[in-house]
Design a protein around this motif. Structure first.
Motif, PDB file in Angstrom:
ATOM      1  N   ARG A 165      -2.655  -0.739  -3.625  1.00 24.22           N
ATOM      2  CA  ARG A 165      -3.398   0.489  -3.236  1.00 24.22           C
ATOM      3  C   ARG A 165      -2.651   1.655  -3.197  1.00 24.22           C
ATOM      4  N   VAL A 166      -2.886   2.925  -3.962  1.00 22.68           N
ATOM      5  CA  VAL A 166      -2.069   4.056  -3.950  1.00 22.68           C
ATOM      6  C   VAL A 166      -3.233   5.148  -3.493  1.00 22.68           C
ATOM      7  N   VAL A 167      -2.862   5.661  -2.545  1.00 24.79           N
ATOM      8  CA  VAL A 167      -3.420   6.920  -1.933  1.00 24.79           C
ATOM      9  C   VAL A 167      -2.970   8.180  -2.052  1.00 24.79           C
ATOM     10  N   VAL A 168      -3.678   9.091  -2.641  1.00 27.66           N
ATOM     11  CA  VAL A 168      -3.175  10.385  -2.863  1.00 27.66           C
ATOM     12  C   VAL A 168      -3.527  11.311  -1.692  1.00 27.66           C
ATOM     13  N   THR A 174      -0.485   3.571  -9.782  1.00 32.28           N
ATOM     14  CA  THR A 174      -1.912   3.203  -9.640  1.00 32.28           C
ATOM     15  C   THR A 174      -1.812   2.087 -10.520  1.00 32.28           C
ATOM     16  N   GLY A 175      -2.426   0.592  -9.927  1.00 33.09           N
ATOM     17  CA  GLY A 175      -2.381  -0.366 -10.902  1.00 33.09           C
ATOM     18  C   GLY A 175      -1.295  -1.184 -10.878  1.00 33.09           C
ATOM     19  N   ARG A 176      -0.256  -0.904 -10.365  1.00 29.15           N
ATOM     20  CA  ARG A 176       1.161  -1.561 -10.155  1.00 29.15           C
ATOM     21  C   ARG A 176       1.009  -2.171  -8.782  1.00 29.15           C
ATOM     22  N   HIS A 231       0.862  -1.167  -0.028  1.00 24.79           N
ATOM     23  CA  HIS A 231       0.083  -0.084   0.030  1.00 24.79           C
ATOM     24  C   HIS A 231       0.785   1.214   0.183  1.00 24.79           C
ATOM     25  N   ALA A 244       1.636   9.682  -7.953  1.00 17.19           N
ATOM     26  CA  ALA A 244       0.775   8.494  -7.339  1.00 17.19           C
ATOM     27  C   ALA A 244       0.090   7.835  -8.783  1.00 17.19           C
ATOM     28  N   ALA A 245      -0.131   8.617  -9.932  1.00 17.94           N
ATOM     29  CA  ALA A 245      -0.812   7.874 -10.915  1.00 17.94           C
ATOM     30  C   ALA A 245       0.125   7.034 -11.701  1.00 17.94           C
ATOM     31  N   GLU A 246       1.328   7.296 -11.669  1.00 13.67           N
ATOM     32  CA  GLU A 246       2.280   6.097 -12.175  1.00 13.67           C
ATOM     33  C   GLU A 246       2.327   4.920 -11.434  1.00 13.67           C
ATOM     34  N   GLU A 260       1.192   8.786  -1.665  1.00 14.34           N
ATOM     35  CA  GLU A 260       1.756   9.718  -2.307  1.00 14.34           C
ATOM     36  C   GLU A 260       1.198  11.108  -2.376  1.00 14.34           C
TER      37      GLU A 260
END
Length: 219
Positions: free
Chosen positions: A50-53, A45-47, A32, A41-43, A35
């Motif tokens: 979970r990525v939270v802005v 996302t999906g990799r 998790h 963060a978009a770079e 960023e």
């Protein structure tokens, strides 16, 4: 029994945090991340799982990713000492068992240790020291431990080529131990007395740092 995979929270996806997050993900851990920069963060996302802005130095961001449920946390914030310190303090308050944190100076590192970081990383200093050992020598890789002990990957000195390790008698002569030999196109093998060294081989050598450096300086 297979090794249990961990849940890891990475705070800050810059070069240090981002590289750690992707490698942990590749190893199968649940990663998790928090960023602050939406574009960064978009770079990821999906990799990652979970990525939270969000601002990782704020308790609300840690609550959103349920930081208290994580096994480990890595703080890679590099834009602000204050944000880094706040993130580590909040993670410590959340009860995360192991906190790793990037420090931008020795003073920063001491503060991080005092407020709850279990391991403090000085990437620039550590990389610079490592490169210094590699430049201009036969060492191909170098890892030094706190107690003056090192493990290196190196090309073989001329005096070892064409001889077995028993014949070269490296340990008696230089106080270091060849623990493995890697030949091009062949699997790594643990060193044995009858292991013969060729000029294109790579040696894995361990021992006291001073003695390793002396051995690696042999022609």
């Amino acid at each position: 029994m297979p090794k249990r995979l961990a849940t890891v929270l990475v705070v800050g996806l810059g070069r240090f945090g981002g590289a750690a997050a992707l490698e942990l993900n590749r190893l199968g851990h649940q990663v998790h991340a928090i960023e602050k920069d939406p574009a960064v963060a978009a770079e990821f996302t999906g990799r990652l799982r979970r990525v939270v802005v969000a601002d990782g130095s704020r308790p609300a961001a840690l609550d959103e990713v349920k930081a208290g449920n994580c096994d480990h946390a890595i703080v890679g914030i590099g834009f602000s000492v204050e944000a880094s310190v706040l993130a580590v303090a909040n993670l410590a308050d959340a009860g995360i068992p192991t906190i790793w944190a990037k420090a931008m100076s020795p003073e920063h590192g001491r503060i991080l240790s005092r407020i709850g970081a279990h391991r403090v990383i000085h990437p620039e200093a550590e990389t610079g020291s490592r490169v210094a050992h590699l430049v201009g020598g036969r060492m191909l890789d170098y890892i030094e431990f706190d107690d003056g002990f090192a493990i290196v990957k190196m090309s073989p000195p001329q005096e070892t080529i064409g001889f077995t390790l028993a014949q070269s008698d490296i340990r008696r002569k230089y106080g270091v131990t060849v623990v493995g030999v890697k030949s091009a196109g062949r699997d790594f093998v643990h060193a044995q007395p009858d292991t013969k060294v060729a000029g294109h081989d790579t040696l894995i050598v361990s021992g006291p740092t001073v003695l390793i450096e002396r051995f690696a300086a042999r022609p």
